[in-house]
Each structure stands twice: as C-alpha cells, then as structure tokens.
Design a protein around this motif. Structure first.
Motif, short mmCIF file in Angstrom:
data_model
loop_
_atom_site.label_atom_id
_atom_site.label_comp_id
_atom_site.label_asym_id
_atom_site.label_seq_id
_atom_site.Cartn_x
_atom_site.Cartn_y
_atom_site.Cartn_z
N ARG A 5 40.84 45.20 48.45
CA ARG A 5 41.09 44.24 47.69
C ARG A 5 41.36 44.69 46.33
N ASP A 6 40.11 45.38 46.03
CA ASP A 6 39.99 45.70 44.56
C ASP A 6 41.18 46.94 44.29
N ALA A 7 41.31 47.77 45.05
CA ALA A 7 42.16 49.01 45.08
C ALA A 7 43.57 48.40 44.89
N PHE A 27 51.76 44.20 44.68
CA PHE A 27 50.14 44.62 44.87
C PHE A 27 49.42 43.54 44.72
N TYR A 28 49.64 42.60 43.82
CA TYR A 28 48.50 41.38 43.51
C TYR A 28 48.71 40.51 44.45
N MET A 29 49.85 40.18 44.91
CA MET A 29 50.12 39.22 46.08
C MET A 29 49.20 39.80 47.42
N ASP A 30 49.40 41.31 47.74
CA ASP A 30 48.67 41.70 48.50
C ASP A 30 47.02 41.52 48.57
N LEU A 32 45.66 39.16 46.88
CA LEU A 32 45.28 37.87 47.22
C LEU A 32 45.35 37.47 48.61
N LYS A 33 45.81 38.14 49.37
CA LYS A 33 45.91 38.03 50.92
C LYS A 33 44.38 38.39 51.43
N ASN A 40 40.58 36.93 38.80
CA ASN A 40 41.02 38.23 37.97
C ASN A 40 42.53 38.40 38.58
N THR A 41 42.52 38.31 39.70
CA THR A 41 44.01 38.54 40.38
C THR A 41 44.81 37.48 40.02
N LEU A 42 44.36 36.20 40.05
CA LEU A 42 45.22 34.96 39.85
C LEU A 42 45.95 35.15 38.39
#
Length: 218
Positions: A5-7, A27-30, A32-33, A40-42
């Motif tokens: 997730r962090d990667a 990559f951000y959406m992946d 979030l999955k 942070n991702t949102l």
C-alpha cells in the motif's frame, strides 16, 4: 500488505512530481484498494483531480477525507480549492478558514484565505458595476421593419365627381353636375324647334334616338 500500500502511494508521488498526473492517480487508486480510508492517499487523490481541473471529483474525495478526519487541515484546504474551481466562493472561504484555524502556522493556507476574500470582493464589485451600467444604458431602438406607417384612408365615394363638359374633364361637385345636365336639356329642346316640341308634347312620343344618344354624353 502495508508495504504494498505504501509503495503504491510513494510511486504515485514520484509520478505526481514528474507532472504525470493521470499515472499518479492510477497508483493512488491502487493504494486505496489496499486501504480505502487512508487519509494521506485520499488527499493526494484530491490534489491530482485539482491539477487535472476535475473539480467535482476533487470535491467528492475531499468530502470523504473531511468526513473521515474533520481535524485534517489539508483535507479542508483542498476541499476549498475544489469549491473555488466550481465557483462556490463563499463555501470555499469557509473551508479555507477552517484549514487556517487547524494549521495557524501554515503560511500557504493563510494566503489562500486572503486570496479567496479578495476574489469575493472583486466579484461583488463587478456585479455592482454591471448593475449600474444596465441602469444607465439607454433603451435600444426597435429593430428595422417593426414600425409601420398608418395608411391614409381615401375620401368617401361621391365627394368628388368628374364631368366631361365641352370635351375636358373637370372636377365638380354633384350639384354643379346636375346644373350642367339641366342646361344641356334646355339646349336640346331649343334646337328641336317649336313645332316639333309642340307635336311631341301633344302625342307624348319620346325623343328620337339621336337626341337620346346626345344626352348620354354629359
């Protein structure tokens, strides 16, 4: 799983810095999955949509971030940016002020508040100038062809009569025409002679055909 997730998020950051926003969003959406509620991702997803000028999508993800963490200054600040893009300045100012209260040391957030306030003042000034301009603007003339002149009515029949007297057309009133007709009748009687007139009076015979045709030429 956490590293994955962090990667993915960090890889998205690298593409974002390279201004490859669409790939960064992927990559951000992946990421979030792997963890749908990662703040942070949102906030990174919100920023990508802002860069792509996808204001409604940015606002949708900002709503999620604010709902999950109302104390997150970055979520409020980016929600403010999405609202500015949608032209909803009053709401944007409210969000920017909340971000400033949550992060009073953030100079960028403070500048954003002042910028939105200035934009609102400019908007009000433009509206006032436009209203004044419309109030003093003269009325536009009617388009060509919309105005029609009133037709002039002809004089009633019988007001003017034309009688052919002596071979020339002359305008006369009905009274003068009747008088001319009477003079013609008298001239015809005198030309017929006393004897002929007397005989016709006794017998009661009509005038000859030549006299009738002469009377028709008034």
């Amino acid at each position: 799983q956490k590293e994955t997730r962090d990667a993915l998020r960090l890889k998205g950051n690298r593409y974002f810095k390279a201004k490859r926003f669409t790939e960064a969003l992927g990559f951000y959406m992946d990421s979030l999955k792997e963890k749908p509620y990662m703040i942070n991702t949102l906030t990174n997803v919100i920023q990508v949509h802002i860069k792509l000028r996808q204001w409604q999508d940015a606002l949708e993800f900002a709503d999620r971030a604010v709902y999950l963490n109302p104390a997150n200054a970055k979520a409020h600040d980016r929600r403010s940016a999405a609202l500015v893009g949608l032209g909803r300045l009053a709401e944007a100012l409210s969000e920017a002020r909340q971000a400033a209260e949550l992060a009073p040391e953030d100079e960028f957030v403070a500048k954003n508040v002042k910028k939105i306030e200035a934009d609102i003042q400019d908007q009000k000034l433009e509206a006032a100038v436009l209203s004044e301009s419309n109030a003093t603007k003269p009325a536009a003339p009617p388009p060509p062809g919309t105005t029609k002149s009133m037709p002039v009515a002809p004089p009633p029949a019988g007001d003017v009569a034309v009688a052919a007297v002596g071979g020339e057309g002359k305008a006369s009133s009905p009274t003068s025409v009747n008088a001319t007709s009477a003079l013609d009748d008298k001239a015809l009687v005198e030309s017929a002679g006393p004897a002929k007139v007397g005989a016709e009076a006794e017998v009661g015979a009509p005038h000859s055909s030549s006299n009738t045709s002469s009377r028709g030429l008034k």
